[in-house]
Design a protein around this motif. Structure first.
Motif, short mmCIF file in Angstrom:
data_model
loop_
_atom_site.label_atom_id
_atom_site.label_comp_id
_atom_site.label_asym_id
_atom_site.label_seq_id
_atom_site.Cartn_x
_atom_site.Cartn_y
_atom_site.Cartn_z
N SER A 35 0.82 -1.21 0.00
CA SER A 35 0.00 0.00 0.00
C SER A 35 0.85 1.26 0.00
O SER A 35 0.33 2.36 -0.16
CB SER A 35 -0.92 0.03 1.23
N MET A 36 2.17 1.07 0.20
CA MET A 36 3.10 2.20 0.17
C MET A 36 4.08 1.98 -0.97
O MET A 36 4.55 0.87 -1.21
CB MET A 36 3.84 2.34 1.49
N GLY A 37 4.41 3.07 -1.68
CA GLY A 37 5.34 2.99 -2.79
C GLY A 37 6.78 3.01 -2.32
O GLY A 37 7.08 3.10 -1.12
N LEU A 38 7.70 2.95 -3.29
CA LEU A 38 9.12 2.97 -2.97
C LEU A 38 9.57 4.30 -2.40
O LEU A 38 10.65 4.40 -1.81
CB LEU A 38 9.93 2.65 -4.24
N ASP A 39 8.74 5.34 -2.56
CA ASP A 39 9.07 6.65 -2.00
C ASP A 39 8.61 6.81 -0.55
O ASP A 39 8.78 7.85 0.06
CB ASP A 39 8.47 7.77 -2.85
N GLY A 40 8.00 5.74 -0.01
CA GLY A 40 7.54 5.79 1.37
C GLY A 40 6.18 6.45 1.54
O GLY A 40 5.69 6.60 2.67
N GLU A 41 5.54 6.82 0.44
CA GLU A 41 4.23 7.45 0.49
C GLU A 41 3.15 6.44 0.13
O GLU A 41 3.41 5.44 -0.55
CB GLU A 41 4.18 8.63 -0.49
N SER A 42 1.94 6.69 0.59
CA SER A 42 0.81 5.82 0.25
C SER A 42 0.64 5.77 -1.26
O SER A 42 0.73 6.79 -1.94
CB SER A 42 -0.47 6.34 0.92
N ASP A 43 0.41 4.57 -1.78
CA ASP A 43 0.34 4.37 -3.22
C ASP A 43 -1.12 4.29 -3.68
O ASP A 43 -1.80 3.28 -3.45
CB ASP A 43 1.07 3.07 -3.59
N PRO A 44 -1.63 5.34 -4.35
CA PRO A 44 -3.02 5.33 -4.81
C PRO A 44 -3.32 4.17 -5.76
O PRO A 44 -4.46 3.71 -5.85
CB PRO A 44 -3.17 6.68 -5.53
N LYS A 45 -2.30 3.67 -6.47
CA LYS A 45 -2.51 2.58 -7.41
C LYS A 45 -2.80 1.26 -6.72
O LYS A 45 -3.19 0.30 -7.38
CB LYS A 45 -1.28 2.43 -8.31
N SER A 46 -2.62 1.22 -5.40
CA SER A 46 -2.88 -0.03 -4.67
C SER A 46 -4.37 -0.26 -4.42
O SER A 46 -4.75 -1.23 -3.75
CB SER A 46 -2.13 -0.04 -3.34
N ILE A 47 -5.20 0.59 -4.95
CA ILE A 47 -6.65 0.42 -4.78
C ILE A 47 -7.06 -0.95 -5.32
O ILE A 47 -6.56 -1.42 -6.34
CB ILE A 47 -7.42 1.55 -5.52
N HIS A 48 -7.94 -1.63 -4.59
CA HIS A 48 -8.33 -2.99 -4.95
C HIS A 48 -9.72 -3.28 -4.38
O HIS A 48 -10.21 -2.57 -3.51
CB HIS A 48 -7.33 -4.00 -4.38
N GLY A 49 -10.32 -4.33 -4.87
CA GLY A 49 -11.64 -4.71 -4.37
C GLY A 49 -11.87 -6.20 -4.53
O GLY A 49 -11.08 -6.91 -5.16
N GLY A 50 -12.94 -6.68 -3.92
CA GLY A 50 -13.34 -8.07 -4.05
C GLY A 50 -14.55 -8.15 -4.96
O GLY A 50 -15.60 -7.59 -4.65
N CYS A 51 -14.41 -8.80 -6.11
CA CYS A 51 -15.49 -8.88 -7.09
C CYS A 51 -16.66 -9.70 -6.54
O CYS A 51 -16.49 -10.51 -5.63
CB CYS A 51 -14.99 -9.50 -8.38
N GLU A 52 -17.82 -9.50 -7.12
CA GLU A 52 -19.03 -10.21 -6.68
C GLU A 52 -18.87 -11.71 -6.84
O GLU A 52 -18.38 -12.20 -7.86
CB GLU A 52 -20.23 -9.72 -7.49
N VAL A 53 -19.29 -12.44 -5.81
CA VAL A 53 -19.30 -13.90 -5.88
C VAL A 53 -20.55 -14.33 -6.63
O VAL A 53 -21.67 -13.95 -6.27
CB VAL A 53 -19.29 -14.51 -4.46
N LEU A 54 -20.37 -15.14 -7.68
CA LEU A 54 -21.49 -15.59 -8.50
C LEU A 54 -22.05 -16.92 -8.02
O LEU A 54 -23.25 -17.17 -8.13
CB LEU A 54 -21.05 -15.69 -9.96
N SER A 55 -21.19 -17.78 -7.51
CA SER A 55 -21.64 -19.05 -6.94
C SER A 55 -20.56 -19.58 -6.01
O SER A 55 -19.39 -19.26 -6.14
CB SER A 55 -21.95 -20.07 -8.04
N GLY A 56 -20.99 -20.41 -5.06
CA GLY A 56 -20.07 -20.93 -4.06
C GLY A 56 -19.84 -19.94 -2.94
O GLY A 56 -20.49 -18.89 -2.86
N GLU A 57 -18.89 -20.26 -2.07
CA GLU A 57 -18.49 -19.38 -0.97
C GLU A 57 -17.01 -19.08 -1.09
O GLU A 57 -16.20 -19.99 -1.24
CB GLU A 57 -18.76 -20.03 0.39
N LYS A 58 -16.68 -17.83 -1.02
CA LYS A 58 -15.28 -17.41 -1.04
C LYS A 58 -14.84 -17.12 0.39
O LYS A 58 -15.37 -16.24 1.05
CB LYS A 58 -15.10 -16.16 -1.90
N TRP A 59 -13.87 -17.90 0.87
CA TRP A 59 -13.28 -17.66 2.18
C TRP A 59 -11.86 -17.14 1.98
O TRP A 59 -11.11 -17.64 1.13
CB TRP A 59 -13.23 -18.95 2.99
N SER A 60 -11.49 -16.15 2.77
CA SER A 60 -10.15 -15.59 2.68
C SER A 60 -9.67 -15.17 4.06
O SER A 60 -10.47 -15.02 4.99
CB SER A 60 -10.11 -14.39 1.73
#
Length: 266
Positions: free
Chosen positions: A230-255
């Protein structure tokens, strides 16, 4: 003349710092690869350390340099995946997100899963200790800088909209500083959808919950883990690290999620 000379010195220093950070990142990846190349299954009989780290099994795959994302194939054993699910299942509650104003967890449509956190006592269990040591080794962040592991369950139709793991409030920074890296471990197979989606990583299309999107989508395979910063090589927060969990269509996703901080958390 003096101003131009000063600017050259500043630019030179910035170049040295940037190169140093890049070299540090490369060394980290080389370190991981050396671990995998140096050991095999035959070492397990007499080498407990190799067994704990699953050397010879874990296979790193670099998905992106910006943001930095590594897919660790076979990071957890099937037994470890089932163990985490068994601990978590009786204590699952509706998931929350961090309120930027108060730093407290609140319910939100942004995140529609259920989950729980392992407690400090469970952190001492041998299997949990082994997982945490493995996380520390591959992320190259001390065990003490990690938050408690969170286990999550996503059922059909549930998702986690794109977000950043780093904090935008001051409340959560008081203990342990900023989140610098995340290890997201998948605990089940036979899930349709439920990919981990990085919209600002890469320019190719991938499937996210049955929809084609631009970015990188990581399919949840039991035992695999995604390590990203979540932090870049410059030590600052990296906006490109944005991420999400896509919709589950079937089954159960455990993480299971492990967030790593700048400082010791316990």
């Amino acid at each position: 003349m003096a101003m131009a000379s000063a600017m050259r010195i500043v630019l030179g220093l910035l170049t040295i710092v940037s190169v140093g950070m890049i070299i540090g990142a490369i060394r980290q990846l080389v370190f991981i690869q050396k671990l995998e190349d140096s050991y095999g299954e035959s070492h397990f009989a007499n080498d407990k350390e190799a067994e704990i780290l699953r050397l010879g099994y874990v296979k790193p795959e670099i998905l992106s340099w910006s943001p930095r994302i590594i897919l660790l194939h076979n990071f957890l054993s099937a037994e470890e995946c089932d163990y985490l699910r068994a601990i978590a299942k009786p204590r699952l509650q509706i998931s929350t997100v961090v309120d930027a104003k108060t730093g407290k967890g609140i319910k939100s449509e942004v995140r529609t899963s259920s989950g729980m956190f392992l407690n400090a006592e469970e952190r001492k269990y041998p299997m949990i200790e082994a997982i945490e040591k493995r996380i520390s080794t591959y992320a190259q962040v001390p065990v003490g800088n990690g938050e408690l592991i969170q286990v999550l369950r996503y059922e059909k139709g549930q998702l986690y909209r794109p977000h950043h793991d780093y904090f935008s409030d001051t409340f959560n920074l008081k203990r342990g500083g900023q989140r610098i890296a995340t290890v997201l471990m998948y605990l089940t197979d036979n899930v349709e959808g439920g990919e981990t989606y990085f919209p600002l990583a890469g320019s190719e299309e991938c499937s996210c919950g049955g929809k084609m999107v631009v970015g990188i989508c990581v399919k949840p395979n039991k035992g695999d883990a995604v390590l990203f910063w979540s932090m870049g090589l410059d030590g600052e927060s990296d906006p490109k690290s944005i991420h999400g969990g896509c919709e589950v269509l079937s089954g159960e996703k455990w993480s299971a999620t492990k967030w790593m901080r700048q400082k010791i958390t316990f």
